[in-house]
Design a protein around this motif. Structure first.
Motif, PDB file in Angstrom:
ATOM      1  N   GLY A   3     -49.706 -20.651 -27.533  1.00 54.33           N
ATOM      2  CA  GLY A   3     -49.533 -19.207 -27.695  1.00 54.33           C
ATOM      3  C   GLY A   3     -49.002 -18.841 -29.064  1.00 54.33           C
ATOM      4  N   VAL A   4     -49.037 -17.536 -29.334  1.00 52.19           N
ATOM      5  CA  VAL A   4     -48.488 -17.049 -30.594  1.00 52.19           C
ATOM      6  C   VAL A   4     -47.670 -15.788 -30.310  1.00 52.19           C
ATOM      7  CG1 VAL A   4     -50.658 -15.856 -31.145  1.00 52.19           C
ATOM      8  CG2 VAL A   4     -49.036 -16.268 -32.948  1.00 52.19           C
ATOM      9  N   ILE A   5     -46.488 -15.731 -30.914  1.00 50.18           N
ATOM     10  CA  ILE A   5     -45.603 -14.592 -30.701  1.00 50.18           C
ATOM     11  C   ILE A   5     -45.328 -13.951 -32.058  1.00 50.18           C
ATOM     12  CG2 ILE A   5     -43.273 -13.898 -29.986  1.00 50.18           C
ATOM     13  CD1 ILE A   5     -43.728 -16.646 -28.173  1.00 50.18           C
ATOM     14  N   ILE A   6     -45.701 -12.692 -32.188  1.00 48.85           N
ATOM     15  CA  ILE A   6     -45.530 -12.003 -33.470  1.00 48.85           C
ATOM     16  C   ILE A   6     -44.743 -10.721 -33.229  1.00 48.85           C
ATOM     17  CG2 ILE A   6     -46.708 -10.984 -35.459  1.00 48.85           C
ATOM     18  CD1 ILE A   6     -49.104 -12.769 -34.833  1.00 48.85           C
ATOM     19  N   PRO A   7     -43.466 -10.721 -33.553  1.00 44.39           N
ATOM     20  CA  PRO A   7     -42.703  -9.485 -33.359  1.00 44.39           C
ATOM     21  C   PRO A   7     -43.157  -8.404 -34.330  1.00 44.39           C
ATOM     22  CG  PRO A   7     -41.275 -11.340 -33.944  1.00 44.39           C
ATOM     23  CD  PRO A   7     -42.669 -11.775 -34.175  1.00 44.39           C
ATOM     24  N   ARG A  14     -47.475  -6.556 -38.042  1.00 42.74           N
ATOM     25  CA  ARG A  14     -48.213  -5.918 -36.951  1.00 42.74           C
ATOM     26  C   ARG A  14     -49.709  -6.164 -37.105  1.00 42.74           C
ATOM     27  NH1 ARG A  14     -49.347   0.445 -36.862  1.00 42.74           N
ATOM     28  NH2 ARG A  14     -50.912  -0.346 -35.470  1.00 42.74           N
ATOM     29  N   ARG A  15     -50.189  -6.136 -38.339  1.00 46.75           N
ATOM     30  CA  ARG A  15     -51.622  -6.362 -38.535  1.00 46.75           C
ATOM     31  C   ARG A  15     -51.989  -7.837 -38.413  1.00 46.75           C
ATOM     32  NH1 ARG A  15     -53.088  -2.270 -36.910  1.00 46.75           N
ATOM     33  NH2 ARG A  15     -53.219  -0.422 -38.177  1.00 46.75           N
ATOM     34  N   PRO A  29     -55.473 -17.672 -29.891  1.00 40.71           N
ATOM     35  CA  PRO A  29     -54.448 -18.070 -28.933  1.00 40.71           C
ATOM     36  C   PRO A  29     -54.754 -17.573 -27.515  1.00 40.71           C
ATOM     37  CG  PRO A  29     -53.685 -16.270 -30.301  1.00 40.71           C
ATOM     38  CD  PRO A  29     -55.034 -16.626 -30.798  1.00 40.71           C
ATOM     39  N   GLN A  30     -54.417 -18.408 -26.542  1.00 39.40           N
ATOM     40  CA  GLN A  30     -54.603 -17.967 -25.149  1.00 39.40           C
ATOM     41  C   GLN A  30     -53.552 -16.935 -24.785  1.00 39.40           C
ATOM     42  OE1 GLN A  30     -54.319 -21.530 -22.844  1.00 39.40           O
ATOM     43  NE2 GLN A  30     -56.424 -22.134 -23.256  1.00 39.40           N
ATOM     44  N   GLN A  34     -46.650  -9.587 -28.563  1.00 42.49           N
ATOM     45  CA  GLN A  34     -46.026  -8.795 -29.629  1.00 42.49           C
ATOM     46  C   GLN A  34     -44.944  -7.921 -29.005  1.00 42.49           C
ATOM     47  OE1 GLN A  34     -48.473  -5.728 -31.490  1.00 42.49           O
ATOM     48  NE2 GLN A  34     -47.683  -6.316 -33.474  1.00 42.49           N
ATOM     49  N   PHE A  35     -43.821  -7.841 -29.647  1.00 44.37           N
ATOM     50  CA  PHE A  35     -42.792  -6.906 -29.159  1.00 44.37           C
ATOM     51  C   PHE A  35     -42.095  -6.244 -30.340  1.00 44.37           C
ATOM     52  CE2 PHE A  35     -40.742 -11.123 -29.110  1.00 44.37           C
ATOM     53  CZ  PHE A  35     -39.631 -10.892 -29.905  1.00 44.37           C
ATOM     54  N   SER A  36     -41.472  -5.116 -30.016  1.00 45.73           N
ATOM     55  CA  SER A  36     -40.872  -4.303 -31.066  1.00 45.73           C
ATOM     56  C   SER A  36     -39.441  -4.755 -31.346  1.00 45.73           C
ATOM     57  CB  SER A  36     -40.877  -2.846 -30.596  1.00 45.73           C
ATOM     58  OG  SER A  36     -40.424  -2.000 -31.599  1.00 45.73           O
ATOM     59  N   VAL A  37     -39.097  -4.838 -32.615  1.00 45.58           N
ATOM     60  CA  VAL A  37     -37.728  -5.199 -33.000  1.00 45.58           C
ATOM     61  C   VAL A  37     -37.085  -3.967 -33.647  1.00 45.58           C
ATOM     62  CG1 VAL A  37     -36.295  -6.772 -34.351  1.00 45.58           C
ATOM     63  CG2 VAL A  37     -38.497  -7.548 -33.473  1.00 45.58           C
ATOM     64  N   PRO A  38     -35.962  -3.483 -33.114  1.00 46.44           N
ATOM     65  CA  PRO A  38     -35.343  -2.283 -33.694  1.00 46.44           C
ATOM     66  C   PRO A  38     -35.046  -2.438 -35.189  1.00 46.44           C
ATOM     67  CG  PRO A  38     -34.295  -2.806 -31.607  1.00 46.44           C
ATOM     68  CD  PRO A  38     -35.202  -3.960 -31.938  1.00 46.44           C
TER      69      PRO A  38
END
Lengths: 293, 435
Positions: A3-7, A14-15, A29-30, A34-38
């Motif tokens: 997997g890949v995690i891109i905050p 984001r792009r 990636p399967q 993505q999640f938002s970081v304040p």
């Protein structure tokens, strides 16, 4: 790759997520997340970010069919805190009049640290660190200037150019995403008993990246000045990654603060890979001779 | 409040600066036109003129030493400001007016002397230039959000530094459109709490108190204006052109800072009535190709839109900048309503959200082609438009024009024209084959 995690920490990241997920990438990636970081560090944002991280934990558990208990999180926090302690000890060596490690060596250590399970890293690195701490000789005997590097993800060549080919510099600190900011503060489990809140508080409260806003983000210029004092830097090289608006616009704030303290600063523009202007770095270091004179 | 007294001089400086540095302008005789518009009774104005007057009126009020003025970033809802009689001044969008007045080149260059960066967003760079020249009206305070742009955050910090005024910052989580219900609820609460804190900040800074009943009315008016605009857009679905594309692009309702005012209700009601009248006549012209326009336009030059409408038989049936992405407000729950609006911006979510919207546009508006005008320094739309074009090219023909909305330095219409002609030649051939 599982997997890949891109905050979502800045516009380029984001792009990266969009590009990777939506376009016909050869490695798809399967699990893409993505999640938002304040962008601010307040009690409210810490509370919100801990909820985001809890959701992330739940999604990871679901995806990989594994349970992450509070106990295992606390155990992991302790391991990571140990890593942070070790790296802080490493940086203490750089404050010495004759640092026993070069910027290039530190860069390699951090690269290994970031790509190795922390238990392993701690186990192998601690004895090496003790050896470095015992060493009384400096890694270079002929350097003339101590340079602090500021940036986001900086181009590795920059350290090579400052320290190599008789340029006469030594990098004594990196206020950068894969430098000091990676480990500057520990997670304080005494202040927050809930692990995700503790992780959030540490993450949002650590030395700010140029992406941070509000009163915490505005601390950046003062922090750079403070680091210059602590590490006894003679000058600052500011690496502005191409197309990173945060770094480009932050530059003037940092420059103003440093100029008030008569600390020379040089901005270098470039990508995180590929070549960067070696000549500009060399001439800046040479210029320091004239400033000194 | 001595700083407010500077505004009179700043307006004079702005006008003098415009005269001295004016190049080719799309708003020729801007001052005279604006003055004439302000004198005319509302009943004699078209919807587009009313819009122009609304914006001009707000602009002039911002220079009035008696006004309480907030500089705010794009996409910051202005309803709370309207309810507190605070004049909103969108610093980045002021750059569009500057480009229209033909003075953006010199101010972009001035801004670049500060940022030392030539590929940043020219909206922000031009505004920084105007701030360095002290052409904008001194604000009473500054409000910024993390939405959309990183440059907006930095520009606001620079604004606070250069004016010495305090800044309030609102963090808006990214990806509201793809959150699950629990995440979305948390995000709404998070933003709503910050909006409440902002009101406290404003009350402290200005000594004004927010009247909740007044805010209720403003929210209702905002809903009313939204309804009129949606009704107007509905008319465009299956009709010939009802309004010139360049006029529609200038509504840019997602960026408008007069939401919540009587003027906004009047403008959109008039727009609906004008479109209805045009419908009855079978449209204002017989267009051939139904086009959706993505993003904004070059504000220093109207040639592209004029050319595609007048020479190539195209007409705009929708514009992304006129996409009402938010639901009607619940006036009894204003903070959460505004938070939901801020979280539902499709440009502030993963690109898949935009794919979905354009697919929907394509069907609902019976579209022949999409034109995306990319803005060089825009980290959001520049890349997403290219990605959308690639992703959706099998459904609808796309033309992507790389350019800059504010900075005229690299603009050349003949170069753009070649690509526009190739695109419309292709659409013509496609139409012929279909017939």
């Amino acid at each position: 790759m599982d997997g890949v995690i891109i905050p979502h920490c800045c516009e380029c990241m984001r792009r990266l997520y969009d590009g990777w997920v939506e376009m016909n990438a050869s490695v798809k990636p399967q699990f893409a997340y993505q999640f938002s970081v304040p962008t601010v560090n307040t009690n409210l944002s810490v509370e919100y970010f801990s909820k985001t991280l809890n959701q992330f934990k739940e999604d990871i558990e679901k995806q990989f069919n594994k349970h992450i208990s509070d106990e295992s999180l606390i155990r992991s926090i302790k391991v990571y805190n140990k890593t942070r302690q070790l790296l802080n000890r490493l940086y203490e060596l750089r404050k010495r009049e004759k640092p026993s490690v070069s910027g290039f060596q530190v860069q390699e250590i951090l690269d290994i640290c970031m790509s190795t399970p922390k238990e392993k890293f701690n186990e192998y690195f601690e004895p090496y660190l003790q050896e470095l701490e015992m060493r009384e000789t400096g890694v270079f005997n002929d350097f003339r200037y101590r340079v602090l590097l500021y940036g986001g993800m900086y181009n590795p060549s920059i350290v090579k150019y400052i320290e190599g080919d008789g340029t006469g510099g030594i990098v004594i600190c990196e206020d950068a995403c894969h430098g000091y900011r990676y480990f500057d503060t520990e997670i304080n489990m005494e202040a927050d008993t809930e692990p995700m809140t503790a992780i959030s508080r540490r993450y949002l409260g650590k030395m700010p990246c140029a992406r941070m806003a509000g009163s915490h983000g505005e601390r950046t210029p003062d922090i750079v000045v403070k680091l210059v004092r602590e590490f006894r830097a003679d000058a600052v090289i500011y690496f502005a990654t191409k197309r990173c608006d945060n770094l480009f616009w932050e530059y003037q704030f940092v420059k103003d603060a440093l100029e008030k303290e008569n600390i020379p600063i040089k901005k270098i523009e470039g990508d995180i890979s590929g070549d960067i202007p070696q000549r500009e770095i060399r001439s800046f270091i040479e210029l320091l001779d004239f400033i000194e004179a | 409040m001595e700083y407010r007294l500077k505004r009179t001089q700043q307006l004079q400086d702005f006008l003098k600066f415009s005269q001295e540095h004016k190049e080719k302008s799309t708003m020729k005789d801007m001052g005279e036109k604006a003055g004439a518009l302000l004198k005319k009774p509302a009943s004699e104005l078209s919807a587009s003129q009313k819009r122009g007057r609304g914006i001009t009126d707000m602009f002039i009020k911002a220079y009035d030493p008696n006004s309480c003025v907030v500089w705010h970033s794009l996409f910051m809802p202005t309803e709370i400001f309207q309810a507190m009689d605070i004049v909103p001044f969108t610093a980045e969008m002021a750059a569009a007016g500057i480009a229209g007045a033909g003075i953006s080149r010199v101010l972009v260059e001035r801004g670049e002397s500060y940022t030392q960066c030539m590929d940043s967003c020219s909206f922000a760079t031009c505004s920084a230039g105007a701030m360095l020249e002290h052409l904008f009206p001194e604000p009473d305070f500054i409000v910024t959000t993390s939405q959309l742009c990183d440059t907006a955050m930095k520009l606001a910090r620079f604004s606070a530094q250069i004016t010495g005024r305090k800044e309030f910052f609102i963090d808006v989580p990214f990806g509201g459109m793809v959150m699950n219900p629990d995440q979305y609820r948390d995000a709404v609460d998070y933003v709503a709490k910050q909006l409440k804190s902002m009101v406290k900040f404003i009350e402290q800074e200005t000594g004004r108190k927010l009247d909740e009943d007044r805010l209720y009315e403003v929210m209702q008016r905002s809903n009313e204006a939204r309804e009129w605009f949606l009704k107007a857009m509905e008319l465009r679905k299956n009709n010939y052109p009802l309004v010139r594309g360049v006029q529609m692009l200038d509504y840019s309702v997602v960026l408008l800072n007069i939401w919540g005012t009587d003027a906004a209700v009047d403008i959109f009601k008039s727009l609906y009535e004008e479109m209805q009248a045009a419908c009855a006549k079978g449209g204002i012209s017989k267009g051939i190709h139904r086009i959706v326009w993505i993003h904004l336009r070059p504000y220093y030059d109207n040639t592209i839109i004029n050319y595609i409408e007048k020479e190539r038989g195209a007409y705009l049936v929708h514009e992304m900048s006129n996409f009402i992405f938010w639901d009607a407000f619940d006036p009894a729950d204003p903070y959460r309503s505004l938070a939901r609006k801020m979280l539902s911006n499709p440009a502030y979510s993963p690109v898949e959200v935009q794919f979905g919207i354009y697919e929907k546009y394509n069907k609902l508006f019976n579209v022949d082609g999409m034109i995306g005008f990319t803005h060089k320094g825009c980290r959001h739309l520049y890349s997403s438009i290219h990605m959308c074009a690639e992703h959706l090219k099998d459904d609808t023909p796309w033309l992507v024009i790389d350019g800059d909305c504010i900075d005229p330095r690299a603009y050349s219409f003949p170069l753009v024209k070649t690509r526009i002609d190739a695109f419309f030649d292709m659409l013509d051939m496609k139409k012929e084959r279909m017939e």
